[in-house]
Structures are given as C-alpha cells and as structure tokens.
Design an enzyme around this catalytic site. Sequence first.
Site, PDB file in Angstrom:
ATOM      1  N   GLU A 202      -5.745 -23.800   0.615  1.00 21.98           N
ATOM      2  CA  GLU A 202      -6.883 -23.904   1.177  1.00 21.98           C
ATOM      3  C   GLU A 202      -6.860 -24.523   2.685  1.00 21.98           C
ATOM      4  O   GLU A 202      -7.416 -25.710   2.881  1.00 21.98           O
ATOM      5  CB  GLU A 202      -7.944 -24.583   0.276  1.00 21.98           C
ATOM      6  CG  GLU A 202      -8.327 -23.952  -1.254  1.00 21.98           C
ATOM      7  CD  GLU A 202      -8.957 -24.885  -1.944  1.00 21.98           C
ATOM      8  OE1 GLU A 202      -9.572 -26.027  -1.819  1.00 21.98           O
ATOM      9  OE2 GLU A 202      -9.305 -24.234  -3.039  1.00 21.98           O
ATOM     10  N   GLU A 320      -6.800 -19.004  -7.311  1.00 26.34           N
ATOM     11  CA  GLU A 320      -7.539 -19.878  -7.962  1.00 26.34           C
ATOM     12  C   GLU A 320      -9.034 -19.736  -8.002  1.00 26.34           C
ATOM     13  O   GLU A 320      -9.503 -19.062  -7.041  1.00 26.34           O
ATOM     14  CB  GLU A 320      -7.276 -21.230  -7.252  1.00 26.34           C
ATOM     15  CG  GLU A 320      -7.883 -22.459  -7.936  1.00 26.34           C
ATOM     16  CD  GLU A 320      -7.535 -23.890  -7.239  1.00 26.34           C
ATOM     17  OE1 GLU A 320      -6.617 -23.974  -6.677  1.00 26.34           O
ATOM     18  OE2 GLU A 320      -8.603 -24.640  -6.918  1.00 26.34           O
TER      19      GLU A 320
END
Length: 537
Positions: A202, A320
């Site tokens: 991220e 994810e």
Amino acid sequence: MINLLCSLLLWGCIVYLILNRALESPKKGKVHVLINSTVEIGQTDQDFICATLDWWPPDKCDYGTCTWATDTLLNLDLNNTNLLNAVKAFWPLKIRMGGTLQDRLIYQTNEQLPCNTFVKDNSQFLGFSQGCLPMSRWDDLNLFFKHTGAVVTFGLNALTGRTVNPEDGWTTGAWDPRNAESLLRYTVDKGYSIHGWELGNELSGDNGIGAKVTAQQYASDVKTLHTLVERIYVNSQVKPLVIGPGGFYDNTWFPEFIAETTNSLQAVSHHIYNLGAGVDDGLEGRILDPSYLDKEATTFSNLQQAIRNSGTSAVAWVSEAGGAYNSGHNHVTNAFVMSFWYLDQLGMAATFGTKTYCRQSLVGGNYGLLKSSTFVPNPDYYSALLWHRLMGRQVLSTSVSGIKTLRAYTHCSKQSQGMTLLLINLDGQTNIQVSVSTDRGSILAETRGSPVARRSKFEKMPIIRDNTREEYHLTAPNRNLNSQKMLLNGKVLKVDSNGNIPVLEPAIVKSSDPVNVAPLSIVFVHIPNIVSQTCTF
C-alpha cells in the site's frame, strides 16, 4: 349471541393466522440464467483461492478492541491441529505473508544483530517500532507450509533506504535491497519453496497508506528485485514470481507503473476494502446491495485494460481483500453475511481475468476465515473451500434476466466433467426458481437414455447418476445473517473432536428440476451432464 361472538372471534383468529403466514412466507420468482459455453472469458490460477497471514502484534487495536492476539506470523501456533487441518483441506491453499508492518520489518539473517518484536509507539512511523523476523521463526513457518502443502508468497519491506516526508508521506530515494537479498539467499540455501516475492504494501502514489512512492521509482525498484531474483535463483528450474505493488488501484499511477515493468513483473497486485471502515454500521446493507457490489467491477475492468494496453505478460492478482478496513467488524465480516460479498468478489474478479484472490485474513482481526485462537472455521472458510473444490479455472459468460438481486457466475467444473454455477440470492423475501440454459439449449432437462452411475467428485459421497446434478445450498441458522455458523443443505458445518474438516456433501437433484434458491442463500450447482468444447475433462 355468545355463540355468534365466539364464531366471529374464531374466524378472526383464522384470518389473522392466514394473513400472518402469507406475510412471513417468501415470495416466489422465476429467473432465467444463460451460460455461453462456446468460449471462456477468463482463466484463473488452479489455486485461485488465497488467504493472508499478517504481522500485526497483539497490541494492534481498532476502535478500542484488540483482535490480533496470537494470530500473527510472529506468534501463530503452527502446531495447532485445527489450523493444520484447515490449511491441508485445500492442498494447496495459497498463502500471502504481508501487511502494513511488512514495510517496518527487517530480517535477522545475521545472528549478531538484535531481533526485537513490534512495539506500539504512536510517535513512530505507522504507530509501531521496527520489528524483526528471526530466522528460527522463518524456519518454523517454512516447515508449516511444507507440512500443509501451502503455496506461499512473501511481502518484502519496500521502504528500506528511503526517507519518508512526515508532512505528506512522499518518499525520496531508491529501495535498498541488501537486507532482502540476505533473506532470499538464506531461503534458497535452505531449499524453501517461495512462489513469489511481493515488493511493498500500500505505497502506490496518492493512495499510499502512511508512505507514498512514485510510479517511476516503484518501477525502478521492481526491476532491482527482478534482477536480484534472477541472480539468486540462477540455478533453480522454477523461479519465484515478482509481484507488486500491493496497493489501492489508481487509474493514473497503475498504468504508468505497469508500462514501466513489462519485462520485470509477473503479477500486478492490488488491494480491496470497498465496504468502508470496520466501525461502520452500514456494512451489512452494502454487502446486500447489488448496485453497491457492482461498483467494484470498474476497478477490475480498468486494471484488466491497463494490463492489456501495456503489452506486459503480467497478470492481475488481488493480494489482500478484507472488505472492511481496520480489522473488520465482529459478527459481520466474520459471519454468514460476509459470504455474499466474498463469493461475489471471487466471481467478479475471475470474470475480469484475476488469477489469484487473497482474503484478509486466514486468521486474525474480525475478518478471518478461521476464528481467533481456536482456528475453528467461520462461514467464509467453507465458502472458500467449496469454491476451491468446485470452480475450475475456465470462466464462462453468465447472464441473469428478470432480477438484480440474483448474482450468477459459472466456471468449468474442477477435476470433473460439466460446469459449476454459483447463485447468490441477495433478496430477503423472494424464493427464486432458476432455469438454466446454454447457447445449445436448456441444460436442466431429463437426460435421455439409461442413466449411468458415477461417483461424486468428493470422497465418501454417494454414487449418483447422469440424470442428476449436485447442489450445495448455504444458509444461515434461523436466517440470522450475523451467525458465525453455516448450514450446508440444512446441516450445520463443524469440525469434529479431532479438528477434522467436515465432508461437504451435496444434495442430489434430478436434472429436470429447476434450481430453487431460498431468500438470502447461496447455491453451488454442479451440472455434470453437459456437452461443451470449452469444458473438457
């Protein structure tokens, strides 16, 4: 007079009961599902189902609740029978190791270095001190993966060597691969099997969490990782995948990144938390709203197009996806209702060419496939296992006419003849009667000629005949969507006293009968007696 009053009262009670029953009884609707069996529209990995294991320490808390306890990579009980059996049932289950704190993790390949665990400290980046992975724990994890048949990917720390601007999170500097190189060399020397190395978590531009890296710099760093993998695995017949960036999709950053990594990246990974914050009381409503679910199709479609436009051979991964961020919501993201979102996501992702879909998490937080500490399956575990066993790699175009609250996805059956149709009824009032046809005509019709006996695709199943099909109806006990139990064809799914996963036994139904999908239920339909050049076994 008294008799008249008694009669009126009696009739009033009867009318009330009739009306009340009418109100309680579900409505009935008829829907047609059309499957195009002439050509596949996508293809997944054989081990499409994936689950994550995270680094969060026990003092990771959200909204006043700490849900990670002993469920993280550094303290997970790798000898627990329930955990071992849950992973073995997939054989293989793809497992992605990673998460926010992977970019705060170093690897103790030099025993002289101190190796401290993560400690909560709000003054530090991401709210925790730097953590360390001891090689003894790495050894234990790899032994666990070998014993359970897991296929594993590992998320590397992508912030080593960089400086993070505390004002806006943008980073300067290139990735320093030296610590990662020592881990890769140790792994190769030990003979451990790693399916892929994923760089960072991220960090993709404006959508980065805590830190942000430009597309150009990230692409350069991926090239560095690719060169490292090629050099260290030079004598290996099969080299691990290079995966990245493991971030939230952005329609400017991702295409730029993909275009710069056409020769160095094998899987473009992104994350999905489209339901909102775990504390949000509106999660359940979004899960059951077909219009809301449809919105994520834009992300899948844009990524698919970006990959096609770039000319890369890389494929799309969801590395994810927990639905609701900040560890999810108890009795929602770990309850029966979540299977509506989860299975719809699997079906949608596969339709747009996604090869692997990693659920956050295998265990940990309020969105685990397994319950914290006990490792007893939550409903989504069984949903994942049924998908893994029934849905093959080849994806077929499927359309529904007449109702928006019925979701339908079809794949060629896995290790079996025919097709498997997934039906998801988001309507709480309507019992849907589904007829199914392909471009060749109706497929829910009586098979002509003498029936031929065959064995069901799962062990310990009854012998069934070619004029029948198999159905797996998933419902919540007493229609309680917040239950952490699941019924399969009316029976509660639960492990036995030895932690063994129950047999997932289908209902055997005549091919001529329509599929009846109860309100707020899910059905897998394995239709073996079907002819298709696309689905050959």
